[in-house]
Scaffold this motif. Sequence first.
Motif, short mmCIF file in Angstrom:
data_model
loop_
_atom_site.label_atom_id
_atom_site.label_comp_id
_atom_site.label_asym_id
_atom_site.label_seq_id
_atom_site.Cartn_x
_atom_site.Cartn_y
_atom_site.Cartn_z
N UNK A 137 0.85 -1.19 0.00
CA UNK A 137 0.00 0.00 0.00
C UNK A 137 0.89 1.24 0.00
N UNK A 138 0.33 2.38 0.40
CA UNK A 138 1.16 3.58 0.52
C UNK A 138 2.10 3.49 1.71
N UNK A 139 1.88 2.51 2.58
CA UNK A 139 2.74 2.30 3.75
C UNK A 139 3.81 1.27 3.44
N UNK A 140 4.85 1.31 4.26
CA UNK A 140 5.97 0.38 4.15
C UNK A 140 6.26 -0.12 5.57
N UNK A 141 6.52 -1.42 5.72
CA UNK A 141 6.73 -1.93 7.08
C UNK A 141 7.60 -3.18 7.07
N UNK A 142 8.21 -3.43 8.23
CA UNK A 142 9.02 -4.64 8.44
C UNK A 142 8.83 -5.05 9.89
N UNK A 143 8.91 -6.35 10.15
CA UNK A 143 8.71 -6.84 11.52
C UNK A 143 9.48 -8.13 11.71
N UNK A 144 10.01 -8.30 12.91
CA UNK A 144 10.71 -9.51 13.29
C UNK A 144 9.97 -10.15 14.46
N UNK A 155 -16.94 1.57 10.07
CA UNK A 155 -16.09 1.53 8.88
C UNK A 155 -14.82 2.34 9.16
N UNK A 156 -13.66 1.73 8.96
CA UNK A 156 -12.38 2.39 9.21
C UNK A 156 -11.56 2.35 7.93
N UNK A 157 -11.41 3.49 7.28
CA UNK A 157 -10.71 3.56 6.00
C UNK A 157 -9.20 3.67 6.15
N UNK A 158 -8.75 4.44 7.13
CA UNK A 158 -7.34 4.82 7.18
C UNK A 158 -6.49 3.78 7.92
N UNK A 159 -6.56 2.53 7.45
CA UNK A 159 -5.70 1.47 7.95
C UNK A 159 -5.07 0.76 6.77
N UNK A 160 -3.84 0.32 6.94
CA UNK A 160 -3.11 -0.38 5.89
C UNK A 160 -2.60 -1.71 6.42
N UNK A 161 -2.32 -2.66 5.54
CA UNK A 161 -1.68 -3.89 5.98
C UNK A 161 -0.34 -3.58 6.66
N UNK A 162 0.00 -4.36 7.68
CA UNK A 162 1.24 -4.14 8.43
C UNK A 162 2.02 -5.44 8.56
N UNK A 163 3.34 -5.33 8.46
CA UNK A 163 4.20 -6.50 8.61
C UNK A 163 4.09 -7.11 9.99
N UNK A 164 3.77 -6.32 11.01
CA UNK A 164 3.64 -6.84 12.37
C UNK A 164 2.52 -7.87 12.47
#
Length: 234
Positions: free
Chosen positions: A11-18, A189-198
């Motif tokens: 998405x417009x977001x970028x993420x990483x998680x361990x 309804x919640x629009x302002x959420x993106x997929x997250x690596x966490x």
Amino acid sequence: MSLLLALDASSSACSAALLNRQPGRDDAIVARFAQTPREHTRRLLPMVDEVLAEAGVSPAQLDAVAFGRGPGSFTGLRIAAGVAQGLAYGLDRPLIGVSTLEALALGGHLRYRYRYLLTALDARMGEIYAGAWRIENGWPVALMSEAVLAPERLVLPREHEDHDWVGLGSGWSLWDAMPAQIQASLGQCVEDVDPEAADMVRLAANAFDRGEAQAPQDAQPVYLRDQVAWKKAR
């Protein structure tokens, strides 16, 4: 003990998680997340370095690598898949693709305790990527096949129409085009959420425990829309 790394650029977001999973202990997760439109290539690997450094883990200690396989941004999915495959090849580790829509559903449950979720991402060209989920024992269970479709064609899964549904994701910016039944059934309804690596790394750990990891060359993005370039050209 299992050590898994997940990264996402769908998405417009970028993420990483361990994730550090040890028997008898709660999962320990170190994560980075940022809204980085058009900067995924520049930001993704530094995020990976940051979570590894904070956790005190070297890449050679990883048991598997995971990535947001889609659906989502065509370019972002290719970036995440390319970085994840490169890491998995270099480390000789298996690769796990995680559904972005399922990750959205898990995040909605963990943060807000929602149980019935319609996840939708804006697919552009007047369409959405959509999935429906019920939470069982803390994990999402799919109630429909993930699909790309016009928002006016979205329907609730049969036998679950009477539940209090929640909509999550950027696809709900097309609210006015949603069918009346969908609008009436959504309690929130919640629009302002993106997929997250966490969230993806938790799902990836479960898949890893089930033996569902793949060889790096076999894990591919899931676009749902197979003719993206052709449709844009037309």
